[in-house]
Write an enzyme that holds these catalytic residues in place. Sequence first.
Site, PDB file in Angstrom:
ATOM      1  N   CYS A 140       0.959  12.514   2.091  1.00  0.00           N
ATOM      2  CA  CYS A 140       0.414  11.485   1.203  1.00  0.00           C
ATOM      3  C   CYS A 140      -0.354  12.057   0.030  1.00  0.00           C
ATOM      4  CB  CYS A 140      -0.468  10.522   1.990  1.00  0.00           C
ATOM      5  SG  CYS A 140       0.450   9.708   3.282  1.00  0.00           S
ATOM      6  N   ALA A 170       3.010   2.488  12.988  1.00  0.00           N
ATOM      7  CA  ALA A 170       4.050   2.647  14.014  1.00  0.00           C
ATOM      8  C   ALA A 170       4.898   3.905  13.835  1.00  0.00           C
ATOM      9  CB  ALA A 170       4.961   1.416  14.004  1.00  0.00           C
TER      10      ALA A 170
HETATM   11  N1  PMP Z   1      -4.089   7.798   7.952  1.00  0.00           N
HETATM   12  C1  PMP Z   1      -3.671   8.963   8.473  1.00  0.00           C
HETATM   13  C2  PMP Z   1      -4.629   9.805   9.230  1.00  0.00           C
HETATM   14  C3  PMP Z   1      -2.341   9.354   8.315  1.00  0.00           C
HETATM   15  O1  PMP Z   1      -1.932  10.509   8.834  1.00  0.00           O
HETATM   16  C4  PMP Z   1      -1.458   8.516   7.588  1.00  0.00           C
HETATM   17  C5  PMP Z   1      -0.013   8.906   7.373  1.00  0.00           C
HETATM   18  N2  PMP Z   1       0.169  10.171   6.797  1.00  0.00           N
HETATM   19  C6  PMP Z   1      -1.955   7.316   7.067  1.00  0.00           C
HETATM   20  C7  PMP Z   1      -3.275   6.986   7.269  1.00  0.00           C
HETATM   21  C8  PMP Z   1      -1.073   6.382   6.280  1.00  0.00           C
HETATM   22  O2  PMP Z   1      -0.168   5.743   7.108  1.00  0.00           O
HETATM   23  P1  PMP Z   1       1.019   4.873   6.514  1.00  0.00           P
HETATM   24  O3  PMP Z   1       2.114   5.847   6.247  1.00  0.00           O
HETATM   25  O4  PMP Z   1       1.369   3.917   7.594  1.00  0.00           O
HETATM   26  O5  PMP Z   1       0.533   4.180   5.314  1.00  0.00           O
END
Ligand code: PMP
Length: 385
Positions: free
Chosen positions: A330, A201
Site C-alpha cells: 500500500c 477478508a
Molecule cells: N491495515 C493493514 C495492517 C494491512 O496490512 C492492510 C493491507 N495491506 C490494510 C490495512 C488495508 O487493507 P485493505 O486492502 O482491505 O484495504
Amino acid sequence: MIYLDYAATTPIDPQVYEDMKSYLLQQYGNPNGKYYTQAIETKNAVDNARERVAKFLKCQMDELIITSGASEANNFIIKGIVDASEQTNPHIVTTQIEHSSILATCKFLEKRGCKVTYLSVDDNGQIELDDLRNALTEETTLVSIGWGNNEIGTLVDIQAIGNLIKNVSSQIFFHTDATQAVGKVPINFSKVNVDALSFSAHKFYGPKGVGGAVIKRDKDGILPKITPLIHGGEQEMGLRGGTSAVANIVGMGKAAEIADKDLSVTIKHIEKLYRFLIEELQKSSISFKVNNFGSDRLFGIVSLTLYGVSNELIIKALASDVAVSAGSACSATKPSHVLSAIGLNKDEIRSTIRVSFGKYTEVNDIRNSVKAIEKVYEKFRVIKS
Ligand code: PMP
C-alpha cells in the site's frame, strides 16, 4: 513460482470460491429488494456470512459493519469517531508504524485541526506503555494501535494496551487495525478491551474488496456515536450505504468459517516454517538480519535485511521464481516508514525484503526460496572494503 507475499494478499481458498460462484451468476438479487425470492435468498446469504464472521471474531452480528476492506474501515472508524465526538480539540494517539490508511487519515484530520501524537517504537516495533500513558490527555478522543504489523510482524499485547487506556479514561475510544492479526492469532472481540477493530477478508483466504469494522455496543446495546463514511442507503445499519457486495460477503463468511476451524493448525504450521526459514538462512552464505527478533510476533511476516545488496535488484531477479516484496503493497513507492521507525538507516532499508507465507506454503517452498535468494544474493552482492 513460489508465492511468499501473503502479507500483501492471500490466494482465495477453493472452498471460498465454490461458495461465491452462484452469487455472481445465478443469485443476483439485491438483498435489500425484500419481497421476492431472489432478494430473500441473497439477504439470507449475507446474514449467514455475517453470522460466520461474528462467530469467528466473537462479536455480535450487529457489531459488524461490512466495508470494502480494512482501508475503508480504518478511515470510517477514525474519521467517524472524531467527527461525532463532543471534544472541541480532539486529540488522537497512534504509532509511527501504522498502515498508511491510518497515518494518512490522521494527517488528514491534522489539517482539520486535530492534534495527533505518533508514538515511537523500539527496534522490535513495540511501543513503551509509559509513553502511551504520558501521551493521553483530557482531550484524547481516540487511540489507534495496530494489533499486528504488516511489514515486520510485530504483535502487540492488545489487552495490556486496552487496559491501560481504559484505566486512564473509559471515554477514550480504542481502535485497533487487526488486519494482519485476524486469522493468525485467536481474536475474542467480546473479551478484549478494545472498542473497535478493522479487518480485511483477503488476508485470510477470502476475496479482495470486502472486510469490516467491528464496533462494540455498550451494556444497553447502544453503538457509540459515529459518523458514516458513506452517506445514503440503509445498509449496514445506516452506517455504510451501498448495495452489498453479496458474492464477496459470502466469500468472506466462508473464509471466516475455515480460518476459525483451522486456526490452531495454521498457527503451528506457520511457526514451523518461520523456524525453518531462519535455520536455512543461517546455513546459507547470506549475510542478513531479521528486523524484529522479538518473540511477540506474527511468524508469517519476516522482514530481512540482506547486507550488501539492493532489494530492488533481488526482488526483480527473483520475480519469475519467488514472489517477495520490499514491504507494504500500500505504500510501495516510498521508503518504508516502519523500517525507519525501528531504526534502520537508508542503506539497510534499501537492502530489506519482506518474506511472508501462509497455510499453502510448504517446507520445500522455503528451502527452494532460500536457495534462489542465495543465488541472486551471490550475484548482486557488493562487498564493501
Ligand atoms: N491495515 C493493514 C495492517 C494491512 O496490512 C492492510 C493491507 N495491506 C490494510 C490495512 C488495508 O487493507 P485493505 O486492502 O482491505 O484495504
